[in-house]
Design a protein around this motif. Structure first.
Motif, mmCIF file in Angstrom:
data_model
loop_
_atom_site.group_PDB
_atom_site.id
_atom_site.type_symbol
_atom_site.label_atom_id
_atom_site.label_comp_id
_atom_site.label_asym_id
_atom_site.label_seq_id
_atom_site.Cartn_x
_atom_site.Cartn_y
_atom_site.Cartn_z
ATOM 1 N N UNK B 127 -57.088 -44.767 -9.386
ATOM 2 C CA UNK B 127 -56.356 -44.312 -8.196
ATOM 3 C C UNK B 127 -56.679 -42.858 -7.868
ATOM 4 N N UNK B 128 -57.058 -42.081 -8.875
ATOM 5 C CA UNK B 128 -57.451 -40.697 -8.597
ATOM 6 C C UNK B 128 -58.651 -40.677 -7.660
ATOM 7 N N UNK B 129 -59.630 -41.551 -7.942
ATOM 8 C CA UNK B 129 -60.807 -41.624 -7.069
ATOM 9 C C UNK B 129 -60.450 -42.173 -5.706
ATOM 10 N N UNK B 130 -59.541 -43.121 -5.677
ATOM 11 C CA UNK B 130 -59.132 -43.680 -4.391
ATOM 12 C C UNK B 130 -58.526 -42.574 -3.514
ATOM 13 N N UNK B 131 -57.664 -41.738 -4.100
ATOM 14 C CA UNK B 131 -57.080 -40.604 -3.356
ATOM 15 C C UNK B 131 -58.146 -39.605 -2.928
ATOM 16 N N UNK B 208 -62.800 -52.754 -14.172
ATOM 17 C CA UNK B 208 -62.032 -51.569 -13.815
ATOM 18 C C UNK B 208 -62.220 -51.196 -12.343
ATOM 19 N N UNK B 209 -63.444 -51.320 -11.851
ATOM 20 C CA UNK B 209 -63.666 -50.863 -10.481
ATOM 21 C C UNK B 209 -63.155 -51.862 -9.443
ATOM 22 N N UNK B 210 -62.861 -53.071 -9.880
ATOM 23 C CA UNK B 210 -62.201 -54.019 -8.971
ATOM 24 C C UNK B 210 -60.838 -53.449 -8.569
ATOM 25 N N UNK B 211 -60.088 -52.912 -9.528
ATOM 26 C CA UNK B 211 -58.848 -52.221 -9.196
ATOM 27 C C UNK B 211 -59.110 -51.088 -8.218
ATOM 28 N N UNK B 212 -60.206 -50.374 -8.462
ATOM 29 C CA UNK B 212 -60.541 -49.216 -7.634
ATOM 30 C C UNK B 212 -60.708 -49.593 -6.175
ATOM 31 N N UNK B 213 -61.455 -50.647 -5.914
ATOM 32 C CA UNK B 213 -61.726 -50.987 -4.518
ATOM 33 C C UNK B 213 -60.436 -51.443 -3.819
ATOM 34 N N UNK B 214 -59.580 -52.156 -4.547
ATOM 35 C CA UNK B 214 -58.336 -52.628 -3.928
ATOM 36 C C UNK B 214 -57.420 -51.455 -3.599
ATOM 37 N N UNK B 215 -57.290 -50.536 -4.547
ATOM 38 C CA UNK B 215 -56.447 -49.355 -4.324
ATOM 39 C C UNK B 215 -56.929 -48.569 -3.118
ATOM 40 N N UNK B 216 -58.231 -48.376 -3.078
ATOM 41 C CA UNK B 216 -58.787 -47.591 -1.999
ATOM 42 C C UNK B 216 -58.521 -48.252 -0.649
ATOM 43 N N UNK B 217 -58.648 -49.548 -0.602
ATOM 44 C CA UNK B 217 -58.389 -50.257 0.649
ATOM 45 C C UNK B 217 -56.899 -50.218 1.014
ATOM 46 N N UNK B 218 -56.090 -50.207 -0.001
ATOM 47 C CA UNK B 218 -54.648 -50.119 0.219
ATOM 48 C C UNK B 218 -54.317 -48.824 0.972
ATOM 49 N N UNK B 223 -59.600 -53.351 6.927
ATOM 50 C CA UNK B 223 -59.969 -54.698 6.552
ATOM 51 C C UNK B 223 -60.170 -54.694 5.034
ATOM 52 N N UNK B 224 -60.074 -55.849 4.420
ATOM 53 C CA UNK B 224 -60.293 -55.919 2.977
ATOM 54 C C UNK B 224 -59.089 -56.477 2.246
ATOM 55 N N UNK B 225 -59.331 -56.888 1.019
ATOM 56 C CA UNK B 225 -58.279 -57.521 0.224
ATOM 57 C C UNK B 225 -57.111 -56.564 0.000
ATOM 58 N N UNK B 227 -56.270 -53.980 1.786
ATOM 59 C CA UNK B 227 -55.615 -53.756 3.077
ATOM 60 C C UNK B 227 -54.662 -54.899 3.408
ATOM 61 N N UNK B 228 -55.153 -56.118 3.234
ATOM 62 C CA UNK B 228 -54.336 -57.276 3.587
ATOM 63 C C UNK B 228 -53.103 -57.388 2.697
ATOM 64 N N UNK B 229 -53.277 -57.045 1.431
ATOM 65 C CA UNK B 229 -52.142 -57.068 0.514
ATOM 66 C C UNK B 229 -51.059 -56.099 1.010
ATOM 67 N N UNK B 230 -51.502 -54.928 1.425
ATOM 68 C CA UNK B 230 -50.546 -53.948 1.914
ATOM 69 C C UNK B 230 -49.896 -54.401 3.230
ATOM 70 N N UNK B 231 -50.703 -55.047 4.048
ATOM 71 C CA UNK B 231 -50.200 -55.548 5.330
ATOM 72 C C UNK B 231 -48.957 -56.408 5.117
ATOM 73 N N UNK B 232 -49.021 -57.334 4.182
ATOM 74 C CA UNK B 232 -47.883 -58.209 3.902
ATOM 75 C C UNK B 232 -46.755 -57.443 3.242
ATOM 76 N N UNK B 233 -47.115 -56.477 2.444
ATOM 77 C CA UNK B 233 -46.104 -55.665 1.771
ATOM 78 C C UNK B 233 -45.306 -54.893 2.824
ATOM 79 N N UNK B 234 -46.036 -54.232 3.736
ATOM 80 C CA UNK B 234 -45.383 -53.447 4.774
ATOM 81 C C UNK B 234 -44.552 -54.326 5.704
ATOM 82 N N UNK B 235 -45.007 -55.555 5.888
ATOM 83 C CA UNK B 235 -44.280 -56.464 6.774
ATOM 84 C C UNK B 235 -43.105 -57.111 6.051
ATOM 85 N N UNK B 236 -42.871 -56.692 4.800
ATOM 86 C CA UNK B 236 -41.753 -57.247 4.039
ATOM 87 C C UNK B 236 -41.860 -58.746 3.796
#
Ligand SMILES: Nc1ncnc2c1ncn2[C@@H]1O[C@H](COP(=O)(O)OP(=O)(O)OP(=O)(O)O)[C@@H](O)[C@H]1O
Ligand SMILES: [Mg+2]
Lengths: 250, 286
Positions: B127-131, B208-218, B223-225, B227-236
């Motif tokens: 997540x440090x790299x994602x930030x 390990x970097x699979x987590x990285x790409x998801x975090x970064x997209x979050x 677009x991306x896995x 991003x979409x995960x966050x989309x549903x999260x934000x939409x409750x």
């Protein structure tokens, strides 16, 4: 028939600790080996035996003096058996044999297989070194060295890491291989009994890397350890060794 | 006197036991157990969506249909985008890792200069790299790709360095003494020697970097896995959120089980004695 000429050879190593003395591994050695003889080099630990073989094989360079290893005037082909097997752990036994060979033809593979068979390792071609016992690995190392059909075969305490029974059986394998092929061999060992059993000539080194003695042994090959003639000679030469005043390392 | 000892063939384990400890058996029984626990949990925690609700919404994500703004093939689009970034990032991190790892392994000076830095990188969470990469590059493809590259790099480098060091001077001396040609040496001594370590490094790097790409997209994607995960999260919408989380967990577990573990085991075949090979057949858990 390889010819080995070592003249005024010296090898110094840098001091192991800062401000210490340089290490004199070899001091001024001269000798010659000519023809298909089995020569042992005997001497206490640290007297430069491995260093000598490394220089002969081109792995190390002399500080001064020279060595030449020739076969009919040309550079000789070498085989080397080390104290440990030194096989590529990630390659199968057969691939290890092929690694040191010049061509990969079917004929060459069959030849490698022949030497594996001579040391009793027919069933191991596809195995990895890690799946073999130490003695079996060492036999692969021996087969490998013989299989390149070297003009000169260097062996550095090839049996010293093995138990007495395995060492004895490998000594028999070695004698048999040697009787069939009659290479020029330089065989390093600590073990005087072993040297007497195997060799036509024993060069004795003393600490500091100087030649202390040069003994000829005149008995037909192959020699059995249980042969009374061998045993008598062993006792006799061992007796001489006990009387030697081998200078201690300073 | 001689005692005859009857030779007893070691009895093979029963079929059921073998199936249970086999790869597939273990995965399947764990999955069933998980589903049962999950269903039980929803009885007590109403905020947790049921497995069925999750399946329903993921079905719509995959096939398209009526659910808010979902269009046909949403699922595949997001996976395609993520996998592309993941692949580019891995390619960069892997190449850099092999080069730097080889340098650290081969040269004492390089080791003294850079191996500590690599260890620090190893300890930095994704997540440090994602930030950081989002701060540097803003929204776009760079942040996820570089997050993957930075997280993957140290794992590859450390393993390759170890591999290079496994090629001992003794083996090099042996090659010299036998006059082995440089081409053969490169292939059988160097390349073959480090292959297993390269795969081991790649395996950790990919997980390990699979987590990285998801975090970064979050944080940054459109677009991306992740991003979409966050989309549903934000939409409750928790079924959608959970469905995506499960999908990427399944992805990485399958990748590891079906591809990486096997590649690594194959490349490291030589390291095993017969006993270890047997044991490994029983426990291929990552
Ligand atoms: N690479 C090296 N660097 C520094 N010193 C060395 C090196 N190789 C050997 N020496 C030193 O040279 C001397 C001779 O070593 P060598 O290995 O030739 O002895 P050896 O007769 O083979 O002994 P052993 O019977 O124990 O194998 C020793 O004092 C050793 O410490
Ligand atoms: Mg030695």
């Amino acid at each position: 028939m390889a010819k080995v000429t070592v003249s005024k050879l010296a090898k110094l190593f840098p001091p192991p600790i800062k401000g210490g003395d340089v290490v004199r591994a070899i001091t001024n050695i001269d000798f010659e080996v000519d023809g298909n003889v089995f020569v042992s080099i005997v001497g206490p630990s640290g007297c430069g035996k491995s260093t000598l073989l490394n220089i002969l094989s081109g792995v190390d360079t002399p500080t001064s003096g020279s060595v030449t290893v020739t076969e009919a005037g040309k550079p000789a082909k070498l085989g080397y058996v080390f104290q440990d097997a030194r096989l590529l752990p990630w390659r199968s036994v057969m691939d290890n044999m092929m690694y040191v060979r010049d061509d990969a033809s079917d004929e060459s593979v069959a030849n490698a297989a022949k030497y594996l068979s001579m040391v009793g390792l027919d069933h191991t071609h596809e195995m990895f070194p890690g799946q073999l016992s130490g003695g079996m690995q060492q036999r692969v190392g021996i087969a490998r060295a013989f299989s390149v059909e070297p003009d000169l075969l260097l062996m550095d305490e090839p049996f010293s890491h093995l138990d007495a029974m395995t060492a004895r059986s490998l000594r028999d394998h070695l004698q048999e291989l040697w009787s069939r092929t009659r290479k020029t061999v330089l065989f390093v060992t600590h073990d005087v009994m072993e040297a007497v059993q195997l060799s036509d000539r024993i060069i004795v080194l003393a600490p500091g890397g100087v030649i202390y003695d040069d003994i000829s042994i005149d008995l037909p090959h192959p020699r059995k350890a249980s042969d009374p003639k061998v045993a008598t000679l062993q006792a006799e030469i061992l007796g001489q060794f006990e009387n030697m005043q081998i200078p201690a390392v300073e | 006197m001689t005692t005859l000892i009857q030779e007893v063939e070691p009895e093979p384990d029963s079929a059921i036991k073998r199936w249970l400890v086999s790869d597939r058996g273990a995965t399947l029984s764990a999955a069933v157990l998980f589903l049962v626990m999950w269903q039980l949990l929803t009885l007590f925690a109403p905020r947790v969506p049921t497995p069925w609700a999750v399946v329903k919404i993921m079905w719509i994500e995959v096939t398209g249909g009526d659910y808010g703004s979902v269009r046909k093939g949403e699922f595949w689009n997001h996976y395609a985008a993520t996998l592309q970034r993941y692949a580019y990032g891995l390619a960069i991190g892997f190449t850099a890792g092999v080069l730097v790892g080889a340098l650290i392994g081969a040269s004492n000076i390089a080791r003294a200069l850079i191996s500590d830095t690599v260890l620090v990188l190893l300890a930095l969470p994704a997540f440090v790299w994602a930030f950081l990469t989002t701060m540097w590059f803003g929204i776009g493809w760079q942040a996820p790709v570089l997050t993957v590259a930075f997280t993957a790099f140290p794992f590859v480098a450390v393993n390759v360095a170890q591999g290079v060091r496994a090629i001992t001077p003794d083996l090099r001396h042996m090659s010299t003494a036998f006059g082995v040609t440089p081409v053969k040496r490169f292939r059988h001594l160097i390349l073959a020697g480090i292959t297993g370590y390269v795969f081991a490094g790649l395996r950790f790097a990919m997980i390990v970097s699979w987590n990285g790409v998801l975090l970064s997209e979050w944080f940054n994607g459109q677009v991306g896995v992740g991003f979409r995960t966050r989309y549903w999260f934000d939409a409750n919408r928790y079924p959608g959120f959970l469905g995506w989380v499960i999908s990427f967990i399944i992805f990485v577990v399958a990748l590891d089980r079906l591809v990486l573990t096997k590649l690594q085991a194959r490349a490291f075949r030589w390291r095993k004695t017969n006993d270890e090979l047997d044991k490994d057949l029983l426990t291929t858990v990552g």
